[in-house]
Design a protein around this motif. Structure first.
Motif, mmCIF file in Angstrom:
data_model
loop_
_atom_site.group_PDB
_atom_site.id
_atom_site.type_symbol
_atom_site.label_atom_id
_atom_site.label_comp_id
_atom_site.label_asym_id
_atom_site.label_seq_id
_atom_site.Cartn_x
_atom_site.Cartn_y
_atom_site.Cartn_z
ATOM 1 N N UNK A 1 -0.776 -2.614 10.660
ATOM 2 C CA UNK A 1 -1.049 -2.258 9.257
ATOM 3 C C UNK A 1 -0.989 -3.480 8.353
ATOM 4 N N UNK A 2 0.018 -4.322 8.581
ATOM 5 C CA UNK A 2 0.144 -5.502 7.724
ATOM 6 C C UNK A 2 -1.033 -6.445 7.918
ATOM 7 N N UNK B 1 -3.985 -5.701 8.229
ATOM 8 C CA UNK B 1 -5.153 -5.245 7.464
ATOM 9 C C UNK B 1 -5.139 -5.800 6.036
ATOM 10 N N UNK C 1 6.363 -7.260 9.779
ATOM 11 C CA UNK C 1 6.824 -5.978 10.322
ATOM 12 C C UNK C 1 8.324 -6.018 10.594
ATOM 13 N N UNK D 1 3.375 0.807 1.132
ATOM 14 C CA UNK D 1 4.008 -0.463 0.759
ATOM 15 C C UNK D 1 4.233 -0.591 -0.743
ATOM 16 N N UNK D 2 3.800 0.421 -1.498
ATOM 17 C CA UNK D 2 3.920 0.358 -2.956
ATOM 18 C C UNK D 2 4.865 1.429 -3.490
ATOM 19 N N UNK E 1 2.122 -7.455 -0.682
ATOM 20 C CA UNK E 1 2.559 -6.106 -1.063
ATOM 21 C C UNK E 1 3.973 -6.216 -1.644
ATOM 22 N N UNK F 1 10.450 -6.242 7.300
ATOM 23 C CA UNK F 1 10.519 -5.023 6.498
ATOM 24 C C UNK F 1 11.292 -3.934 7.227
ATOM 25 N N UNK G 1 -7.813 -8.461 1.860
ATOM 26 C CA UNK G 1 -7.797 -8.116 0.442
ATOM 27 C C UNK G 1 -7.775 -9.348 -0.451
ATOM 28 N N UNK H 1 6.738 0.329 17.648
ATOM 29 C CA UNK H 1 6.822 0.445 16.186
ATOM 30 C C UNK H 1 6.534 -0.886 15.494
ATOM 31 N N UNK I 1 2.888 -1.528 15.698
ATOM 32 C CA UNK I 1 2.113 -0.628 14.829
ATOM 33 C C UNK I 1 2.225 -1.056 13.362
ATOM 34 N N UNK I 2 3.438 -1.407 12.956
ATOM 35 C CA UNK I 2 3.596 -1.895 11.581
ATOM 36 C C UNK I 2 2.810 -3.193 11.385
ATOM 37 N N UNK J 1 4.636 5.609 10.783
ATOM 38 C CA UNK J 1 3.267 5.106 10.846
ATOM 39 C C UNK J 1 2.269 6.010 10.151
#
Lengths: 175, 324
Positions: free
Chosen positions: B35-36, B38, B307, A66-67, B47, B310, B42, B28, B31-32, A79
């Protein structure tokens, strides 16, 4: 054309890198962070050699997808495992680890991502291979081997039957 | 519908409906989203993926949850986001929809997120925007609400491993529900074992049989041994004529109560797209109970919308490549 680089003994290289890391970061209880995917393999190997009493705790992994600076050119990457930093980086000394330092763009992205987790006290960069072709003012602190390669040559760390370095020579494109 | 929401190489250009999309693409998206999601652990939850992109939320119909999660998703991706409440803006002064669009495009919008009370509105807009602009359907009439369906699929996947083994019951006002329509398509695409719709005849679509679902008018039978219960909101605002006796009577027959929930599998999850009418579609004790994943759905809405946004804006890279 792909050839395996046999002149470099990876295990020996890692041991000498570990010795240098011990000196550079003595008493600093660094946190280890590997960049996906080659950097994570190297980080795991270094962690084994260094021992948990030296680096204190779990290994972090960074996925810089993402960076990256090429989203507007190629869109979403396929993925990959998400970043996982199972510790606070705030005021800690970090050892950032990657397999190959080339353009410097991956490390730029990794540094940006790290700072979204907090403000570390310092970041030290360790790479197995440093090659020419930097596009950003980024240098490694701890280097396994330095290679002088042409723009057509690409060096890649593979992990199919143990870690090995592959040197790939790109075919010249005729459009 | 031909798939005008995909690029030539099959990437998502617009996201208008689940219909016609392949299982791999839905996977897909999930799955994306995984990840997002996660990122929420933080310190900085953003991002820089869509930095410099401009996203306009065009809401011709009210929304709180969908609009705010789209807004938050865009902000977490570092895009600039504008919320336009069209009812109170230019169109009420007589400007046509296309004029409004062209004006917003002239401000260099990269994406429109559209909610409209007319079915097909998002697709209409997608047909008329410039080639570099993407459109996401945030709900059009009784037609489709694809991001809601995907966040529901994502929520199910988080709790239940394998779609083919599942039996999913959708309860209530399926007739007026764009959410249900998109869910049924997504569940079918993902290969869910059995999909049931449960409700009074007046609130189920006449073409139920063609949707590939099993139709029940009786909660006792319909809920037996299901893994997932999706309750729907009664869409009073879209109902014309006497489709319903009264909210109380509806609750007695089709409201999800503790007693009826016991008919489902013991580990069944309960979902609702919101807003909830407590004591009409669902008992408060269930909505707030251990089997409810209703608030999780809201949280997952952010990651799923990140997801989709993007992926859609990422496909524009291909177009630029084509033109150079």
């Amino acid at each position: 054309m792909t050839v395996v680089i046999t002149e470099i003994n990876i295990q020996q290289t890692l041991e000498s890198m570990a010795a240098e890391i011990r000196q550079t970061l003595a008493g600093k209880q660094p946190l280890l962070i590997g960049v996906h995917s080659g950097g994570v393999w190297i980080a795991k190997e270094l962690a084994k050699i260094l021992g948990s009493e030296f680096f204190d705790g779990n290994l972090g992994t960074l996925n810089i997808a993402y960076y990256r600076d090429d989203f507007t050119r190629i869109g979403m990457h396929p993925q990959v495992t998400p970043s996982d930093l199972p510790f606070s980086v705030e005021d800690r000394h970090l050892l950032l680890i990657d397999d190959v330092l080339y353009s410097g763009r991956t490390i730029r992205a990794a540094l940006n991502e790290i700072f979204d987790y907090g403000r570390p006290a310092s970041v030290t960069l360790a790479v197995l291979i440093e090659r020419n072709g930097r596009e950003l003012p980024i240098q490694a602190d701890i280097i396994g081997h330095t290679l002088e390669l042409t723009a057509e040559q690409q060096v890649k760390l593979c992990n199919t039957n143990g870690l090995q370095l592959e040197l790939k020579i790109k075919e010249v494109q005729h459009d | 519908m031909t798939n005008n929401q995909l690029t030539e190489s099959g990437r998502l250009k617009h996201f208008l409906t689940i219909e016609g999309l392949k299982r791999d693409l839905l996977t897909d998206i999930m799955d994306h989203a995984e990840q997002f999601s996660s990122l929420s652990g933080r310190q900085v939850k953003k991002v820089p993926l869509l930095r410099g992109k401009t996203i306009m939320n065009l809401f011709f119909e009210n929304s709180t949850r969908t609009r705010t999660t789209f807004e938050l998703a865009a902000k977490r991706l570092s895009a600039d986001v504008l919320n336009l409440n069209i009812n109170t803006s230019a169109t009420s002064k007589g400007e046509s929809l296309l004029d409004t669009l062209h004006n917003l495009q002239a401000m260099h919008a990269d994406m429109f997120v559209v909610r409209h009370n007319k079915s097909g509105a998002a697709e209409f807009i997608a047909q008329h925007v410039a080639p570099h602009v993407s459109v996401i359907n945030a709900g059009d009439g009784c037609h489709a609400h694809p991001t809601q369906a995907m966040l529901d699929m994502f929520t199910i996947r988080r709790h239940k491993q394998h779609f083919p083994d599942l039996c999913v019951a959708i309860v209530g006002d399926v007739l007026h529900s764009r959410v249900a329509r998109s869910q049924i398509q997504a569940l079918a695409t993902l290969g869910v074992g059995e999909v049931r719709i449960i409700g009074p005849q007046t609130l189920l679509p006449a073409d139920s049989q063609t949707l590939g679902v099993h139709v029940y008018h009786d909660m006792e039978k319909g809920l037996k041994d299901v893994d997932v219960i999706i309750t729907l909101r009664l869409q009073i605002e879209r109902m014309q004529g006497a489709l319903l006796p009264s909210p109380q009577e509806y609750y007695e027959s089709y409201g999800l109560t503790e007693e009826k929930l016991k008919l489902a599998k013991p580990d069944a999850i309960v979902m609702h797209p919101g807003p909830i009418n407590r004591g009409v579609e669902i008992a408060s004790s269930i909505a707030d109970g251990p089997q409810s994943v209703i608030l999780e759905q809201v949280t997952h809405g952010i990651a799923v919308r990140m997801a989709v946004m993007s992926m859609v804006l990422g496909s524009q890279s291909e177009q630029q490549d084509d033109s150079t």
